[in-house]
Design an enzyme around this catalytic site. Structure first.
Site, PDB file in Angstrom:
ATOM      1  N   ARG A 133       0.811  -1.235   0.000  1.00  0.00           N
ATOM      2  CA  ARG A 133       0.000   0.000   0.000  1.00  0.00           C
ATOM      3  C   ARG A 133       0.838   1.277   0.000  1.00  0.00           C
ATOM      4  NH1 ARG A 133      -3.083  -3.048   3.896  1.00  0.00           N
ATOM      5  NH2 ARG A 133      -4.768  -4.104   2.803  1.00  0.00           N
ATOM      6  N   LYS A 155       2.843  11.219 -11.805  1.00  0.00           N
ATOM      7  CA  LYS A 155       1.955  10.345 -12.591  1.00  0.00           C
ATOM      8  C   LYS A 155       2.676   9.020 -12.809  1.00  0.00           C
ATOM      9  CE  LYS A 155      -1.026  13.387 -15.307  1.00  0.00           C
ATOM     10  NZ  LYS A 155      -1.354  13.866 -16.671  1.00  0.00           N
ATOM     11  N   GLU A 197       9.012  16.828 -25.837  1.00  0.00           N
ATOM     12  CA  GLU A 197       8.362  17.235 -24.573  1.00  0.00           C
ATOM     13  C   GLU A 197       8.881  18.595 -24.100  1.00  0.00           C
ATOM     14  OE1 GLU A 197       5.750  15.934 -23.383  1.00  0.00           O
ATOM     15  OE2 GLU A 197       5.826  13.764 -23.125  1.00  0.00           O
ATOM     16  N   LYS A 239       7.012  22.639 -15.252  1.00  0.00           N
ATOM     17  CA  LYS A 239       6.191  21.500 -14.825  1.00  0.00           C
ATOM     18  C   LYS A 239       5.886  21.608 -13.330  1.00  0.00           C
ATOM     19  CE  LYS A 239       5.038  16.775 -15.122  1.00  0.00           C
ATOM     20  NZ  LYS A 239       5.103  15.517 -15.793  1.00  0.00           N
ATOM     21  N   GLU A 249      -4.650  16.873 -11.617  1.00  0.00           N
ATOM     22  CA  GLU A 249      -5.254  17.217 -12.910  1.00  0.00           C
ATOM     23  C   GLU A 249      -6.760  17.452 -12.828  1.00  0.00           C
ATOM     24  OE1 GLU A 249      -3.231  15.441 -16.290  1.00  0.00           O
ATOM     25  OE2 GLU A 249      -5.097  15.496 -17.403  1.00  0.00           O
ATOM     26  N   ARG A 253      -3.484  21.194 -14.973  1.00  0.00           N
ATOM     27  CA  ARG A 253      -2.420  20.257 -15.334  1.00  0.00           C
ATOM     28  C   ARG A 253      -2.612  19.645 -16.729  1.00  0.00           C
ATOM     29  NH1 ARG A 253       0.720  15.677 -11.705  1.00  0.00           N
ATOM     30  NH2 ARG A 253       1.924  14.859 -13.454  1.00  0.00           N
ATOM     31  N   ASN A 257      -0.506  18.168 -21.457  1.00  0.00           N
ATOM     32  CA  ASN A 257      -0.786  17.142 -22.473  1.00  0.00           C
ATOM     33  C   ASN A 257      -0.938  17.722 -23.866  1.00  0.00           C
ATOM     34  OD1 ASN A 257      -0.672  14.700 -21.098  1.00  0.00           O
ATOM     35  ND2 ASN A 257      -2.654  15.101 -20.151  1.00  0.00           N
ATOM     36  N   HIS A 260      -0.630  15.465 -26.877  1.00  0.00           N
ATOM     37  CA  HIS A 260      -0.729  14.079 -26.420  1.00  0.00           C
ATOM     38  C   HIS A 260      -1.998  13.372 -26.893  1.00  0.00           C
ATOM     39  CE1 HIS A 260       2.571  15.419 -23.969  1.00  0.00           C
ATOM     40  NE2 HIS A 260       2.670  14.279 -23.321  1.00  0.00           N
ATOM     41  N   HIS A 264      -1.001  10.097 -28.416  1.00  0.00           N
ATOM     42  CA  HIS A 264      -1.335   8.797 -27.814  1.00  0.00           C
ATOM     43  C   HIS A 264      -2.055   7.911 -28.822  1.00  0.00           C
ATOM     44  CE1 HIS A 264      -1.141  10.119 -23.281  1.00  0.00           C
ATOM     45  NE2 HIS A 264       0.043   9.971 -23.832  1.00  0.00           N
ATOM     46  N   HIS A 277       7.285   7.952 -27.681  1.00  0.00           N
ATOM     47  CA  HIS A 277       6.300   8.861 -27.087  1.00  0.00           C
ATOM     48  C   HIS A 277       6.545  10.304 -27.555  1.00  0.00           C
ATOM     49  CE1 HIS A 277       3.523  10.471 -24.122  1.00  0.00           C
ATOM     50  NE2 HIS A 277       4.472  11.291 -23.695  1.00  0.00           N
TER      51      HIS A 277
HETATM   52  P1  NAD Z   1      12.013   4.819 -22.424  1.00  0.00           P
HETATM   53  O1  NAD Z   1      11.856   4.736 -20.982  1.00  0.00           O
HETATM   54  O2  NAD Z   1      11.497   3.703 -23.257  1.00  0.00           O
HETATM   55  O3  NAD Z   1      13.551   5.040 -22.765  1.00  0.00           O
HETATM   56  C1  NAD Z   1      13.953   5.155 -24.100  1.00  0.00           C
HETATM   57  C2  NAD Z   1      15.066   4.166 -24.454  1.00  0.00           C
HETATM   58  O4  NAD Z   1      16.308   4.678 -23.956  1.00  0.00           O
HETATM   59  C3  NAD Z   1      14.922   2.799 -23.842  1.00  0.00           C
HETATM   60  O5  NAD Z   1      15.358   1.826 -24.756  1.00  0.00           O
HETATM   61  C4  NAD Z   1      15.852   2.853 -22.634  1.00  0.00           C
HETATM   62  O6  NAD Z   1      16.302   1.598 -22.225  1.00  0.00           O
HETATM   63  C5  NAD Z   1      16.968   3.676 -23.189  1.00  0.00           C
HETATM   64  N1  NAD Z   1      17.782   4.401 -22.224  1.00  0.00           N
HETATM   65  C6  NAD Z   1      17.386   4.999 -21.088  1.00  0.00           C
HETATM   66  N2  NAD Z   1      18.382   5.729 -20.575  1.00  0.00           N
HETATM   67  C7  NAD Z   1      19.451   5.542 -21.373  1.00  0.00           C
HETATM   68  C8  NAD Z   1      20.778   6.045 -21.368  1.00  0.00           C
HETATM   69  N3  NAD Z   1      21.174   6.934 -20.472  1.00  0.00           N
HETATM   70  N4  NAD Z   1      21.612   5.641 -22.341  1.00  0.00           N
HETATM   71  C9  NAD Z   1      21.190   4.782 -23.316  1.00  0.00           C
HETATM   72  N5  NAD Z   1      19.947   4.294 -23.396  1.00  0.00           N
HETATM   73  C10 NAD Z   1      19.082   4.696 -22.434  1.00  0.00           C
HETATM   74  O7  NAD Z   1      11.323   6.148 -23.008  1.00  0.00           O
HETATM   75  P2  NAD Z   1      11.217   7.644 -22.451  1.00  0.00           P
HETATM   76  O8  NAD Z   1      11.124   8.491 -23.657  1.00  0.00           O
HETATM   77  O9  NAD Z   1      12.238   7.943 -21.434  1.00  0.00           O
HETATM   78  O10 NAD Z   1       9.813   7.643 -21.685  1.00  0.00           O
HETATM   79  C11 NAD Z   1       8.607   7.418 -22.383  1.00  0.00           C
HETATM   80  C12 NAD Z   1       7.579   6.956 -21.387  1.00  0.00           C
HETATM   81  O11 NAD Z   1       7.353   7.989 -20.429  1.00  0.00           O
HETATM   82  C13 NAD Z   1       6.254   6.630 -22.021  1.00  0.00           C
HETATM   83  O12 NAD Z   1       5.769   5.431 -21.502  1.00  0.00           O
HETATM   84  C14 NAD Z   1       5.365   7.781 -21.579  1.00  0.00           C
HETATM   85  O13 NAD Z   1       4.017   7.408 -21.467  1.00  0.00           O
HETATM   86  C15 NAD Z   1       5.950   8.113 -20.256  1.00  0.00           C
HETATM   87  N6  NAD Z   1       5.683   9.507 -19.826  1.00  0.00           N
HETATM   88  C16 NAD Z   1       5.199   9.686 -18.574  1.00  0.00           C
HETATM   89  C17 NAD Z   1       4.977  10.963 -18.106  1.00  0.00           C
HETATM   90  C18 NAD Z   1       4.531  11.178 -16.686  1.00  0.00           C
HETATM   91  O14 NAD Z   1       4.184  12.298 -16.335  1.00  0.00           O
HETATM   92  N7  NAD Z   1       4.564  10.155 -15.846  1.00  0.00           N
HETATM   93  C19 NAD Z   1       5.247  12.059 -18.923  1.00  0.00           C
HETATM   94  C20 NAD Z   1       5.742  11.835 -20.209  1.00  0.00           C
HETATM   95  C21 NAD Z   1       5.962  10.545 -20.646  1.00  0.00           C
HETATM   96  N1  GLY Z   2       3.103  14.608 -18.724  1.00  0.00           N
HETATM   97  C1  GLY Z   2       1.856  15.181 -18.342  1.00  0.00           C
HETATM   98  C2  GLY Z   2       1.707  15.362 -16.892  1.00  0.00           C
HETATM   99  O1  GLY Z   2       2.594  15.053 -16.120  1.00  0.00           O
HETATM  100  O2  GLY Z   2       0.699  15.809 -16.453  1.00  0.00           O
END
Ligand code: NAD
Ligand code: GLY
Length: 385
Positions: A133, A155, A197, A239, A249, A253, A257, A260, A264, A277
């Protein structure tokens, strides 16, 4: 909207942005070489166990450094290594974190460290929110995208085949450690995805930053350390300013997006992992800008300016064709399961004059027109007259 600079502790080498959420407040520390110093910043209790959650790509690059750092603070440090990729952001992979924690007898004081990009951060955060939890967690983002966006704001989620990030929780980390040196090993395509982003923060909040990005996009693509530090810091400031006012949100907030809703749809429609993404967000911003222009909210010049910067960042400016028979229909179907949708009505983040965003619905016919315009074959910038 111009977002003022919020509390930033600044030195040439290290910047700290504070996100103000009452008892859930935490710092975001930005510098080169921070992974080795992670234990210095980690505010979680001594003697608890720590679990590093990472993936098969990042583990050989940075897990040993982080483990060595954490061993000075925690009695036991375990590592859980997940398969890499958006396609693994699911229940099966999430369960591997719980398997590892239970097998190692982790208690509710155990601290999780998310070492990787946004996929690892989102999944580790959700695991932290759910294990017994709720246990504390620290974000150690290693992609540009995760440093400027996903590691901040709490998030957490996994995907469902019918929709992206559909299963999750709001759950804040204790700390975010952005080591900009880790970006040296990131593939160029992932740097570009992170720029997607970063660019969004201009139209929604700060056109001075947008102008700075126009001047520094080449330096950012070449990983200039100073430019990266500034881009991460300013993105995180904006942010933090937004999330500080609307953590869950209820309204504001949603502006984060921008791009997005269309993005998406592209990610899900093309199969998770085929479009990154940040790439979906980039093409989605162009589509949302066209929609804004057709609704009379921005002029053609703004759409062209945004499209040019996205192109210079090495990102797609056109959406994918999801269904050759009825492409707009396929987009609409995906967008109806967007979390912003209300009673089946899709709500878009649109630009209401450069630097200000608004969330509103739009007539289906207009949305179809924009999808047809932005996803049809062709080159160059096409702007509705
Ligand atoms: P990812 O986590 O898939 O990383 C991209 C690639 O880079 C992967 O293959 C990873 O293994 C590799 N990698 C990571 N760090 C590395 C490094 N230092 N050197 C070499 N390779 C490396 O993708 P991302 O773009 O980081 O994140 C996308 C995700 O984030 C999506 O799932 C999206 O929905 C999510 N997201 C969440 C929020 C939120 O607010 N929580 C906001 C935006 C995006
Ligand atoms: N990436 C959108 C949010 O964090 O709200």
């Amino acid at each position: 909207m111009f977002v003022k600079t919020i509390a930033v502790t600044e030195s040439e080498q290290c910047q700290t942005v504070h996100i103000d959420l009452g008892e859930r407040s935490y710092p975001i520390v930005i510098a080169a070489g921070l992974i080795e110093q992670a234990a210095t910043f980690a505010a979680c209790p001594n003697a608890a166990q720590a679990v590093i959650v990472t993936n098969t790509t990042v583990q050989p690059l940075y897990a040993a450094q982080l483990k060595a750092a954490l061993q000075s603070k925690y009695g036991q440090v375990h590592t859980v290594v997940l398969p890499d990729g958006e396609a693994h952001k699911d229940w099966v992979t999430l369960n591997l974190i719980f398997d590892g924690m239970l097998a190692n007898g982790c208690d509710r004081k155990t601290v999780l460290f998310a070492l990787g990009g946004g996929v690892i951060g989102d999944m580790t955060g959700f695991a932290a929110a759910s294990y017994m939890r709720g246990v504390p967690f620290v974000q150690v983002p290693t992609t540009l995208l995760s440093q400027v966006d996903s590691s901040v704001g709490g998030k957490t989620a996994i995907n469902h085949p019918l929709g992206k990030n559909m299963i999750g929780a709001f759950y804040q980390p204790q700390l975010v450690v952005c080591d900009v040196a880790s970006l040296n090993t990131l593939p160029a395509r992932e740097i570009a995805a992170g720029l997607g982003e970063i660019i969004k923060y201009g139209p929604i909040a700060d056109m001075n930053f947008f102008t700075w990005l126009e001047e520094h996009v080449d330096a950012l693509r070449q990983r200039d350390r100073g430019a990266l530090m500034h881009a991460v810091q300013r993105s995180v400031e904006i942010k933090a300013w937004v999330v500080g006012q609307d953590e869950k949100e209820a309204g504001l907030r949603a502006i984060l997006n921008f791009g997005h809703t269309f993005g998406h749809a592209i990610e899900a429609g093309m199969g998770y992992g085929n479009w990154l993404h940040g790439e979906g967000v980039a093409a989605g911003m162009v589509m949302a800008a066209h929609l804004s222009q057709r609704l009379g909210l921005v002029d053609v010049e703004f759409v062209q300016r945004l499209t040019r910067l996205i192109e210079r960042a090495g990102l797609p400016t056109r959406g994918a064709v999801l269904d050759a028979a009825d492409n707009a229909g396929a987009y609409l179907e995906h967008m109806r399961v967007d979390k912003k949708a209300e009673a089946g009505a899709i709500r878009f983040v649109l630009i209401d004059g450069p630097g200000k965003a608004v969330v509103r619905s739009a007539p289906d016919a207009l949305v179809r027109e924009v999808i047809d315009l932005c996803c049809s074959q062709g080159v160059g910038i096409q702007v509705a007259e």
